[in-house]
Motif scaffolding. Structure first.
Motif, short mmCIF file in Angstrom:
data_model
loop_
_atom_site.label_atom_id
_atom_site.label_comp_id
_atom_site.label_asym_id
_atom_site.label_seq_id
_atom_site.Cartn_x
_atom_site.Cartn_y
_atom_site.Cartn_z
N THR A 186 0.83 -1.20 0.00
CA THR A 186 0.00 0.00 0.00
C THR A 186 0.87 1.25 0.00
N ALA A 187 1.86 1.26 0.88
CA ALA A 187 2.77 2.41 0.93
C ALA A 187 3.59 2.52 -0.36
N ALA A 188 4.06 1.39 -0.89
CA ALA A 188 4.90 1.43 -2.09
C ALA A 188 4.12 1.92 -3.31
N VAL A 189 2.90 1.45 -3.47
CA VAL A 189 2.08 1.88 -4.61
C VAL A 189 1.75 3.36 -4.52
N MET A 190 1.44 3.83 -3.31
CA MET A 190 1.13 5.25 -3.16
C MET A 190 2.35 6.12 -3.44
N LEU A 191 3.52 5.67 -3.02
CA LEU A 191 4.73 6.45 -3.25
C LEU A 191 5.16 6.41 -4.72
N ASP A 192 4.98 5.26 -5.36
CA ASP A 192 5.46 5.09 -6.72
C ASP A 192 4.49 5.62 -7.76
N ARG A 193 3.20 5.31 -7.59
CA ARG A 193 2.22 5.65 -8.62
C ARG A 193 1.64 7.05 -8.44
N LEU A 221 1.11 6.21 5.94
CA LEU A 221 0.96 5.44 7.17
C LEU A 221 -0.50 5.26 7.59
N PRO A 222 -1.32 6.33 7.70
CA PRO A 222 -2.72 6.10 8.07
C PRO A 222 -3.50 5.33 7.03
N VAL A 223 -3.15 5.50 5.74
CA VAL A 223 -3.86 4.76 4.70
C VAL A 223 -3.56 3.26 4.82
N ALA A 224 -2.30 2.91 5.04
CA ALA A 224 -1.95 1.50 5.20
C ALA A 224 -2.60 0.92 6.45
N VAL A 263 0.15 -2.81 -11.36
CA VAL A 263 0.07 -2.06 -10.11
C VAL A 263 1.25 -2.33 -9.21
N THR A 264 1.59 -3.61 -9.04
CA THR A 264 2.60 -4.01 -8.07
C THR A 264 4.00 -4.17 -8.65
N GLY A 265 4.12 -4.09 -9.95
CA GLY A 265 5.42 -4.29 -10.56
C GLY A 265 5.78 -5.73 -10.82
N GLY A 266 4.88 -6.65 -10.52
CA GLY A 266 5.12 -8.06 -10.79
C GLY A 266 6.27 -8.61 -9.99
N CYS A 275 4.29 -0.77 6.30
CA CYS A 275 4.55 0.57 5.77
C CYS A 275 5.92 1.07 6.20
N LEU A 276 6.27 0.84 7.45
CA LEU A 276 7.61 1.22 7.93
C LEU A 276 8.70 0.44 7.19
N TYR A 277 8.41 -0.81 6.87
CA TYR A 277 9.36 -1.62 6.12
C TYR A 277 9.66 -0.99 4.75
N THR A 278 8.63 -0.49 4.08
CA THR A 278 8.84 0.17 2.79
C THR A 278 9.67 1.43 2.95
N TRP A 279 9.42 2.19 4.01
CA TRP A 279 10.22 3.39 4.25
C TRP A 279 11.70 3.06 4.45
N VAL A 280 11.95 1.99 5.21
CA VAL A 280 13.33 1.66 5.59
C VAL A 280 14.08 1.02 4.43
N ILE A 281 13.46 0.04 3.77
CA ILE A 281 14.13 -0.72 2.72
C ILE A 281 14.12 0.03 1.39
N GLY A 282 12.99 0.65 1.07
CA GLY A 282 12.88 1.35 -0.21
C GLY A 282 12.61 0.42 -1.38
N PHE A 283 12.26 -0.81 -1.10
CA PHE A 283 12.01 -1.78 -2.18
C PHE A 283 11.09 -2.87 -1.64
N VAL A 284 10.13 -3.28 -2.46
CA VAL A 284 9.22 -4.38 -2.10
C VAL A 284 9.12 -5.31 -3.31
N SER A 285 9.01 -6.59 -3.03
CA SER A 285 8.81 -7.60 -4.07
C SER A 285 8.02 -8.76 -3.46
N PRO A 286 7.29 -9.52 -4.26
CA PRO A 286 6.51 -10.64 -3.70
C PRO A 286 7.35 -11.67 -2.97
#
Length: 382
Positions: free
Chosen positions: A81-88, A97-100, A144-147, A234-245
């Protein structure tokens, strides 16, 4: 009156010790990023965000009495949720944070419906299925998620006025969110909702008789738990800066549950200890054996469970009980007061003086052979 005063004094001293402990922990937490290296600060940041996820899982498993093997899926939902909002949509980090949190809360409400009909292993299997099918679903939603490639987003940058490095600023942000989350969990458990969760965990029939709505509180347990996991994601996305399945496989869910059990179920400090276990033990296992780190990780879990069956949070109490059992027990002689020991034992003499004399004198034949007054005359045979 003296008992009441002693009780108040004990409560006051207990509160004073708790306040000093909190102040000491806060001082250590604030000073940590200025003492450790950047990579170690990153590890501490990961411990804090895992503690938020485990605090939510503790509400569900430790205090709610339900089991979940799909907590990693809620973690992934918050992260994406955080990654899509930041990227798209190019939204600020703090707005995600509140949205997630809200999105995962609603997802937990919907997923809490099976909890009304299932329990035990059946509920665990349903939650595990959710954790298993979510990563392939994220790969299918490539627009949406980058696959499989995932999404790369910008990390949270420190403001110019702070004068902090990126890892230090990120640590303090996560520390503040973690403190608020743990305080919220503590207040929630002390509220009417928390007491209802404990009643449902201990005895559902008795709780229902007392007026507790089982369906509502079971669903709310999943919702609160999912919300905490979403915040951690959401904090994980902030710290790492990358998400993948692949970062959110079902192994993450099992690892989180194992960390909670090792840290201590139904304990306010258990999530912190479990988060440290989840973060540091895999690294130690990798250093011990690069060929089979999973074997070392499993052996360490078995060893901890053997030494502390109630988790690391209950280990100090077990140590105190073991030491108290091994100490020599106080004898009756040690319990006697000095006045009692110095005073002569006059009880036998006083007892002898108060009781009638039972001294037997030699029998006089004349007296023994005498007839009692009023007795019939003896015959010759007698």
């Amino acid at each position: 009156m003296s008992t009441i005063v002693a009780t108040l004094g004990t409560d006051r001293s207990r509160r004073l010790r708790a306040a000093l402990t909190v102040l000491l922990a806060a001082a250590l937490a604030v000073g940590a990023p200025f003492y450790f290296a950047p990579f170690q600060v990153f590890q501490l940041t990961m411990v804090l965000l895992y503690a938020v996820a485990l605090a939510g899982l503790n509400l569900l498993v430790g205090f709610g009495g339900q089991i979940s093997l799909g907590h990693g899926a809620f973690f992934a939902a918050g992260a994406y949720t955080a990654a899509v909002m930041l990227d798209r949509y190019d939204i600020g980090h703090l707005a995600t944070l509140p949205v997630a949190a809200a999105g995962c809360f609603l997802l937990g409400l919907g997923f809490g419906v099976p909890a009304l009909r299932l329990r035990g292993l059946y509920l665990a299997l349903v939650t595990l299925a959710f954790a298993v099918f979510l990563p392939p679903l994220l790969k299918r939603l490539e627009p949406v998620t980058g696959g499989s490639m995932g999404l790369t987003v910008d990390k949270l940058q420190p403001p110019a006025w702070s004068g902090l490095a990126e890892d230090q600023w990120m640590y303090f942000v996560v520390l503040a969110v973690t403190a608020v989350a743990l305080l919220l969990a503590r207040n929630l458990l002390r509220s009417r909702v928390g007491r209802a969760l404990l009643a449902v965990r201990d005895n559902e029939s008795a709780a229902e008789v007392m007026g507790v709505r089982l369906a509502l509180h079971k669903t709310l347990a999943f919702a609160w738990s999912a919300m905490f996991a979403g915040v951690a994601g959401c904090l994980y996305t902030w710290v790492i800066g990358f998400v993948s399945p692949d970062s959110f496989s079902f192994v993450l869910s099992i690892t989180l549950l194992a960390g909670l059990v090792v840290g201590g179920l139904a304990s306010l400090y258990g999530p912190l200890l479990g988060a440290a276990f989840v973060m540091y033990v895999p690294s130690v296992s990798q250093d011990v054996s690069e060929a089979a780190p999973g074997v070392v990780f499993g052996l360490l879990i078995i060893a901890v469970m053997f030494v502390a069956p109630t988790g690391l949070a209950g280990l100090p109490g077990r140590v105190r009980a073991a030491v108290a059992d091994r100490l020599p027990r106080t004898t009756a002689g040690l319990d006697r007061t000095p006045e009692t020991e110095s005073a002569p034992d006059t009880e036998p003499e006083s007892r002898a003086a108060s009781e009638p004399s039972a001294t037997v004198t030699p029998a006089d034949p004349a007296v023994v052979d005498a007839e009692p007054v009023g007795a019939p005359p003896r015959t010759e045979k007698e």
